[in-house]
Design a protein around this motif. Sequence first.
Motif, PDB file in Angstrom:
ATOM      1  N   PHE A 148      -5.478 -23.061   7.192  1.00 30.41           N
ATOM      2  CA  PHE A 148      -6.421 -23.857   7.916  1.00 30.41           C
ATOM      3  C   PHE A 148      -7.396 -22.815   8.388  1.00 30.41           C
ATOM      4  N   PHE A 149      -6.912 -21.588   9.124  1.00 28.10           N
ATOM      5  CA  PHE A 149      -7.846 -20.810   9.914  1.00 28.10           C
ATOM      6  C   PHE A 149      -8.713 -19.923   8.959  1.00 28.10           C
ATOM      7  N   GLU A 150      -7.874 -19.710   7.777  1.00 30.85           N
ATOM      8  CA  GLU A 150      -8.460 -18.848   6.490  1.00 30.85           C
ATOM      9  C   GLU A 150     -10.015 -19.742   6.406  1.00 30.85           C
ATOM     10  N   ALA A 151      -9.575 -21.108   5.833  1.00 33.27           N
ATOM     11  CA  ALA A 151     -10.716 -21.836   5.466  1.00 33.27           C
ATOM     12  C   ALA A 151     -11.745 -22.067   6.511  1.00 33.27           C
ATOM     13  N   LEU A 152     -11.269 -22.205   7.850  1.00 33.28           N
ATOM     14  CA  LEU A 152     -12.198 -22.450   9.094  1.00 33.28           C
ATOM     15  C   LEU A 152     -13.142 -21.117   9.110  1.00 33.28           C
ATOM     16  N   GLU A 153     -12.511 -20.132   8.999  1.00 30.69           N
ATOM     17  CA  GLU A 153     -13.517 -19.100   9.089  1.00 30.69           C
ATOM     18  C   GLU A 153     -14.462 -19.155   7.990  1.00 30.69           C
ATOM     19  N   ARG A 154     -14.109 -19.382   6.770  1.00 36.84           N
ATOM     20  CA  ARG A 154     -15.064 -19.389   5.696  1.00 36.84           C
ATOM     21  C   ARG A 154     -16.084 -20.568   5.601  1.00 36.84           C
ATOM     22  N   ARG A 178       0.900 -31.821   6.502  1.00 33.60           N
ATOM     23  CA  ARG A 178      -0.486 -31.981   6.755  1.00 33.60           C
ATOM     24  C   ARG A 178      -0.839 -31.826   8.044  1.00 33.60           C
ATOM     25  N   ILE A 179      -2.203 -31.280   8.478  1.00 31.81           N
ATOM     26  CA  ILE A 179      -2.368 -31.350  10.276  1.00 31.81           C
ATOM     27  C   ILE A 179      -2.893 -32.821  10.282  1.00 31.81           C
ATOM     28  N   ARG A 180      -2.165 -33.362  11.341  1.00 31.29           N
ATOM     29  CA  ARG A 180      -2.555 -34.710  11.996  1.00 31.29           C
ATOM     30  C   ARG A 180      -3.541 -34.944  12.716  1.00 31.29           C
ATOM     31  N   THR A 181      -3.591 -33.880  13.791  1.00 34.86           N
ATOM     32  CA  THR A 181      -4.376 -33.948  15.126  1.00 34.86           C
ATOM     33  C   THR A 181      -4.750 -32.431  15.185  1.00 34.86           C
ATOM     34  N   VAL A 182      -6.227 -32.450  15.706  1.00 35.33           N
ATOM     35  CA  VAL A 182      -6.812 -31.227  16.091  1.00 35.33           C
ATOM     36  C   VAL A 182      -7.201 -31.384  17.406  1.00 35.33           C
ATOM     37  N   ARG A 194     -10.377 -29.907   4.130  1.00 40.91           N
ATOM     38  CA  ARG A 194      -9.933 -31.232   3.722  1.00 40.91           C
ATOM     39  C   ARG A 194      -8.699 -31.337   3.059  1.00 40.91           C
ATOM     40  N   SER A 195      -8.242 -30.411   2.174  1.00 40.72           N
ATOM     41  CA  SER A 195      -6.855 -30.619   1.571  1.00 40.72           C
ATOM     42  C   SER A 195      -5.790 -30.399   2.690  1.00 40.72           C
ATOM     43  N   LEU A 196      -6.144 -29.778   3.819  1.00 38.07           N
ATOM     44  CA  LEU A 196      -4.865 -29.511   4.724  1.00 38.07           C
ATOM     45  C   LEU A 196      -4.865 -30.572   5.672  1.00 38.07           C
ATOM     46  N   LEU A 197      -5.838 -31.339   5.748  1.00 38.27           N
ATOM     47  CA  LEU A 197      -5.921 -32.452   6.807  1.00 38.27           C
ATOM     48  C   LEU A 197      -5.169 -33.914   6.346  1.00 38.27           C
ATOM     49  N   GLY A 242       3.747 -24.330  21.766  1.00 35.45           N
ATOM     50  CA  GLY A 242       4.785 -24.497  20.999  1.00 35.45           C
ATOM     51  C   GLY A 242       4.503 -24.823  19.406  1.00 35.45           C
ATOM     52  N   GLN A 243       3.133 -25.016  19.395  1.00 41.09           N
ATOM     53  CA  GLN A 243       2.717 -25.673  17.955  1.00 41.09           C
ATOM     54  C   GLN A 243       1.651 -24.627  17.357  1.00 41.09           C
ATOM     55  N   PRO A 244       1.072 -24.271  16.169  1.00 40.57           N
ATOM     56  CA  PRO A 244       0.098 -23.580  15.757  1.00 40.57           C
ATOM     57  C   PRO A 244      -1.229 -23.752  16.620  1.00 40.57           C
ATOM     58  N   GLY A 245      -1.839 -22.802  16.607  1.00 44.48           N
ATOM     59  CA  GLY A 245      -3.369 -22.833  17.531  1.00 44.48           C
ATOM     60  C   GLY A 245      -3.968 -21.631  17.270  1.00 44.48           C
ATOM     61  N   ALA A 246      -5.316 -21.663  18.261  1.00 46.20           N
ATOM     62  CA  ALA A 246      -6.091 -20.361  18.117  1.00 46.20           C
ATOM     63  C   ALA A 246      -6.866 -20.410  19.697  1.00 46.20           C
ATOM     64  N   VAL A 247      -7.169 -19.273  20.052  1.00 46.00           N
ATOM     65  CA  VAL A 247      -7.948 -19.061  21.171  1.00 46.00           C
ATOM     66  C   VAL A 247      -9.445 -18.496  20.638  1.00 46.00           C
ATOM     67  N   PHE A 248     -10.272 -19.118  20.976  1.00 51.08           N
ATOM     68  CA  PHE A 248     -11.736 -18.696  20.718  1.00 51.08           C
ATOM     69  C   PHE A 248     -12.348 -17.878  22.012  1.00 51.08           C
ATOM     70  N   ARG A 249     -13.186 -16.852  21.721  1.00 49.21           N
ATOM     71  CA  ARG A 249     -13.606 -16.080  22.567  1.00 49.21           C
ATOM     72  C   ARG A 249     -15.105 -15.719  22.097  1.00 49.21           C
ATOM     73  N   ASP A 250     -15.926 -15.578  23.450  1.00 49.64           N
ATOM     74  CA  ASP A 250     -17.332 -15.312  23.014  1.00 49.64           C
ATOM     75  C   ASP A 250     -17.340 -13.619  23.064  1.00 49.64           C
ATOM     76  N   ARG A 251     -18.686 -13.105  22.561  1.00 51.13           N
ATOM     77  CA  ARG A 251     -19.082 -11.916  22.166  1.00 51.13           C
ATOM     78  C   ARG A 251     -18.347 -11.053  23.302  1.00 51.13           C
TER      79      ARG A 251
END
Length: 307
Positions: free
Chosen positions: A177-183, A270-274, A190-193, A245-254
């Motif tokens: 998911f995060f690889e597709a997000l970055e690209r 599949r990913i059910r909720t973001v 969509r295929s992961l949701l 306790g679940q997959p996620g990510a932390v976003f940071r500014d420059r």
Amino acid sequence: MGKVEEFEDLRPLLFSIAYRILGSVGEAEDAVQETWIRYDASPTRPVSAKAFLSATVTRIAIDVLRSARVRREEYVGAWLPEPLLDDPYEDPARAAELADSVSMAALLLLERLSPLERSVFVLREVFAFGFDEVAAAVGRSETACRQLLVRARRHMHAGRPRFAADRQERQELASRFFEALERGDMDGLRSLLSDDVRLVGDGGGKAPQLAKVVAGAENVARLLAALCPLLARIDVTFAPHEVNGQPGAVFRDRDGKVLHVLALDVLDGRIRTVRSVINPDKLGHLGPVADVWAVDRELRRVRRRTP
């Protein structure tokens, strides 16, 4: 062992109890600190420090939750728990239950319970306290606590999907998911949701946020695929990290300041909720927080320049 050492040994447990009752890192830390003040001021040593401190932090959390519920009813937009990156309490024998109980999905279901139901459920179901200990903590009889637990279980089991995927499967799905997000790969996302996926944002009226919940794989994938390349152009980066306790990510500014936290619910491959927490008041415990409005202004300028 002195009082200080005794308390510090139990601090992870006390925080974990308070956080599950309150859904707030800051409020949980305050409840633990107040527990220490009361313990330190107690003229006598209890027979069981664990029982005394757990009961004390539970009662404090119940009082805080009762007042917090009024504020949450007036909250602007969707309310989400404060993201927790690392649960300090570890019990290998109950690792699965602990991870499941701290997920955002579980904490949101706990919000539906009364403070007493919530506390009884957390103490008994999550931390396996005896009914005598639960009764002492919430100030009710054991019979009353059993009834409270029955009602709490009914609500929780009716609304909560089990996160059936094992940890490795969840992490592999999140990595894709995060690889597709970055690209900015819309088809890949969509295929992961799941078809009925939902994207929920929490800005609390203090940050730019979604006007409403975004629903459906097509809509969520389109939004995410369009947004993340734009964020990259203003040097916003993200790093995958377990969230509640679940997959996620932390976003940071420059400058490396925390911008927002993303958490994923995975069900049936599949990913059910973001869920996105961008309210700066809920991110301060993770480090310096970004000026989200400045980031938003810069993002708007980039959008206007984009053909």
